[in-house]
Design a protein around this motif. Sequence first.
Motif, PDB file in Angstrom:
ATOM      1  N   MET A   1      -8.785  -1.900   1.902  1.00  0.00           N
ATOM      2  CA  MET A   1      -7.930  -3.073   1.882  1.00  0.00           C
ATOM      3  C   MET A   1      -8.724  -4.344   1.623  1.00  0.00           C
ATOM      4  SD  MET A   1      -4.934  -4.320   4.343  1.00  0.00           S
ATOM      5  CE  MET A   1      -5.784  -5.733   4.982  1.00  0.00           C
ATOM      6  N   ARG A   2      -9.880  -4.475   2.257  1.00  0.00           N
ATOM      7  CA  ARG A   2     -10.719  -5.649   2.034  1.00  0.00           C
ATOM      8  C   ARG A   2     -11.129  -5.731   0.561  1.00  0.00           C
ATOM      9  NH1 ARG A   2     -13.412  -5.600   6.211  1.00  0.00           N
ATOM     10  NH2 ARG A   2     -14.839  -3.918   5.752  1.00  0.00           N
ATOM     11  N   GLN A   3     -11.517  -4.599  -0.022  1.00  0.00           N
ATOM     12  CA  GLN A   3     -11.916  -4.581  -1.430  1.00  0.00           C
ATOM     13  C   GLN A   3     -10.737  -4.932  -2.333  1.00  0.00           C
ATOM     14  OE1 GLN A   3     -15.164  -4.241  -2.486  1.00  0.00           O
ATOM     15  NE2 GLN A   3     -14.209  -5.043  -4.333  1.00  0.00           N
ATOM     16  N   ALA A   4      -9.570  -4.381  -2.044  1.00  0.00           N
ATOM     17  CA  ALA A   4      -8.381  -4.683  -2.848  1.00  0.00           C
ATOM     18  C   ALA A   4      -8.017  -6.162  -2.745  1.00  0.00           C
ATOM     19  CB  ALA A   4      -7.210  -3.817  -2.399  1.00  0.00           C
ATOM     20  N   ARG A   5      -8.144  -6.731  -1.554  1.00  0.00           N
ATOM     21  CA  ARG A   5      -7.854  -8.155  -1.354  1.00  0.00           C
ATOM     22  C   ARG A   5      -8.830  -9.007  -2.157  1.00  0.00           C
ATOM     23  NH1 ARG A   5     -10.165 -11.752   1.756  1.00  0.00           N
ATOM     24  NH2 ARG A   5     -11.172 -10.256   3.143  1.00  0.00           N
ATOM     25  N   LYS A   6     -10.113  -8.652  -2.088  1.00  0.00           N
ATOM     26  CA  LYS A   6     -11.125  -9.406  -2.836  1.00  0.00           C
ATOM     27  C   LYS A   6     -10.921  -9.250  -4.340  1.00  0.00           C
ATOM     28  CE  LYS A   6     -14.587  -9.671   0.753  1.00  0.00           C
ATOM     29  NZ  LYS A   6     -15.977  -9.512   1.131  1.00  0.00           N
TER      30      LYS A   6
ATOM     31  N   SER B   1      -1.823 -13.077   3.843  1.00  0.00           N
ATOM     32  CA  SER B   1      -0.868 -13.224   4.939  1.00  0.00           C
ATOM     33  C   SER B   1       0.372 -13.986   4.484  1.00  0.00           C
ATOM     34  CB  SER B   1      -1.535 -13.944   6.113  1.00  0.00           C
ATOM     35  OG  SER B   1      -0.585 -14.247   7.110  1.00  0.00           O
ATOM     36  N   ASP B   2       0.153 -15.102   3.806  1.00  0.00           N
ATOM     37  CA  ASP B   2       1.273 -15.922   3.344  1.00  0.00           C
ATOM     38  C   ASP B   2       2.189 -15.151   2.397  1.00  0.00           C
ATOM     39  OD1 ASP B   2       0.217 -18.040   4.809  1.00  0.00           O
ATOM     40  OD2 ASP B   2      -0.677 -19.027   3.051  1.00  0.00           O
ATOM     41  N   GLN B   3       1.604 -14.358   1.524  1.00  0.00           N
ATOM     42  CA  GLN B   3       2.398 -13.642   0.526  1.00  0.00           C
ATOM     43  C   GLN B   3       3.041 -12.364   1.060  1.00  0.00           C
ATOM     44  OE1 GLN B   3       0.403 -13.221  -3.306  1.00  0.00           O
ATOM     45  NE2 GLN B   3      -0.762 -15.097  -2.902  1.00  0.00           N
TER      46      GLN B   3
ATOM     47  N   SER C   1       0.546 -11.052   9.609  1.00  0.00           N
ATOM     48  CA  SER C   1      -0.307 -12.086  10.203  1.00  0.00           C
ATOM     49  C   SER C   1      -1.770 -11.928   9.792  1.00  0.00           C
ATOM     50  CB  SER C   1      -0.194 -12.071  11.724  1.00  0.00           C
ATOM     51  OG  SER C   1      -0.919 -10.989  12.268  1.00  0.00           O
ATOM     52  N   VAL C   2      -2.470 -13.052   9.776  1.00  0.00           N
ATOM     53  CA  VAL C   2      -3.901 -13.042   9.461  1.00  0.00           C
ATOM     54  C   VAL C   2      -4.640 -12.163  10.464  1.00  0.00           C
ATOM     55  CG1 VAL C   2      -5.990 -14.461   9.291  1.00  0.00           C
ATOM     56  CG2 VAL C   2      -3.843 -15.306   8.364  1.00  0.00           C
ATOM     57  N   LYS C   3      -4.252 -12.234  11.718  1.00  0.00           N
ATOM     58  CA  LYS C   3      -4.901 -11.432  12.758  1.00  0.00           C
ATOM     59  C   LYS C   3      -4.739  -9.937  12.472  1.00  0.00           C
ATOM     60  CE  LYS C   3      -5.243 -10.795  17.717  1.00  0.00           C
ATOM     61  NZ  LYS C   3      -4.824 -11.267  19.036  1.00  0.00           N
ATOM     62  N   GLN C   4      -3.545  -9.531  12.059  1.00  0.00           N
ATOM     63  CA  GLN C   4      -3.330  -8.120  11.728  1.00  0.00           C
ATOM     64  C   GLN C   4      -4.170  -7.712  10.524  1.00  0.00           C
ATOM     65  OE1 GLN C   4       1.014  -8.406  11.486  1.00  0.00           O
ATOM     66  NE2 GLN C   4       1.154  -6.857  13.095  1.00  0.00           N
TER      67      GLN C   4
ATOM     68  N   LEU D   1       1.710  -1.693   5.687  1.00  0.00           N
ATOM     69  CA  LEU D   1       0.947  -1.216   4.526  1.00  0.00           C
ATOM     70  C   LEU D   1       1.715  -1.438   3.232  1.00  0.00           C
ATOM     71  CD1 LEU D   1      -0.684   2.099   5.759  1.00  0.00           C
ATOM     72  CD2 LEU D   1      -1.819  -0.062   5.247  1.00  0.00           C
ATOM     73  N   ARG D   2       3.001  -1.193   3.269  1.00  0.00           N
ATOM     74  CA  ARG D   2       3.826  -1.372   2.069  1.00  0.00           C
ATOM     75  C   ARG D   2       3.839  -2.837   1.635  1.00  0.00           C
ATOM     76  NH1 ARG D   2      10.102   0.034   2.081  1.00  0.00           N
ATOM     77  NH2 ARG D   2      10.131  -2.027   2.970  1.00  0.00           N
ATOM     78  N   ALA D   3       3.969  -3.748   2.594  1.00  0.00           N
ATOM     79  CA  ALA D   3       3.972  -5.184   2.278  1.00  0.00           C
ATOM     80  C   ALA D   3       2.635  -5.609   1.675  1.00  0.00           C
ATOM     81  CB  ALA D   3       4.283  -5.993   3.536  1.00  0.00           C
ATOM     82  N   LEU D   4       1.543  -5.116   2.238  1.00  0.00           N
ATOM     83  CA  LEU D   4       0.214  -5.470   1.737  1.00  0.00           C
ATOM     84  C   LEU D   4      -0.021  -4.879   0.349  1.00  0.00           C
ATOM     85  CD1 LEU D   4      -1.769  -4.965   5.055  1.00  0.00           C
ATOM     86  CD2 LEU D   4      -1.200  -7.160   3.968  1.00  0.00           C
ATOM     87  N   ALA D   5       0.329  -3.611   0.168  1.00  0.00           N
ATOM     88  CA  ALA D   5       0.133  -2.946  -1.125  1.00  0.00           C
ATOM     89  C   ALA D   5       0.921  -3.646  -2.223  1.00  0.00           C
ATOM     90  CB  ALA D   5       0.535  -1.479  -1.026  1.00  0.00           C
TER      91      ALA D   5
END
Length: 118
Positions: free
Chosen positions: A13-18, A28-30, A34-37, A53-57
């Motif tokens: 996830m960190r790599q995908a975000r970067k 988090s905004d998109q 939450s940023v903490k999560q 996970l679905r929201a992040l993906a």
Amino acid sequence: MPVDELTALGQKMRQARKNAGLTQQELSDQSHVSVKQIANIEKGKMNPSYLILRALAKVLHISLDTLINPDISLDDERATQMKLLYSNCPSEMKESLLHHTQETAKELTELSRKLESF
């Protein structure tokens, strides 16, 4: 989920975000997670729900499978990204996207052949 799988998920996830050029705050905004999560997932300290996970993906333009399966090859991941681009494209534009992708692939193949002959 076992600890080693949580760690692998966090790294993916960190790599995908970067790769998407996003900060944790922007993700988090998109995604409305939450940023903490997000931080806890990236640190391997949280086992996120399917909905998270679905929201992040969705924001990261990757498949859930890419996030949770650490053994997916780069080619498989790129093929999944191509499928996501197509599926997220407005239906009236899908034919145009397919046509332009095919033309680009032909041009790249020709260019590759020319470069090999040098």
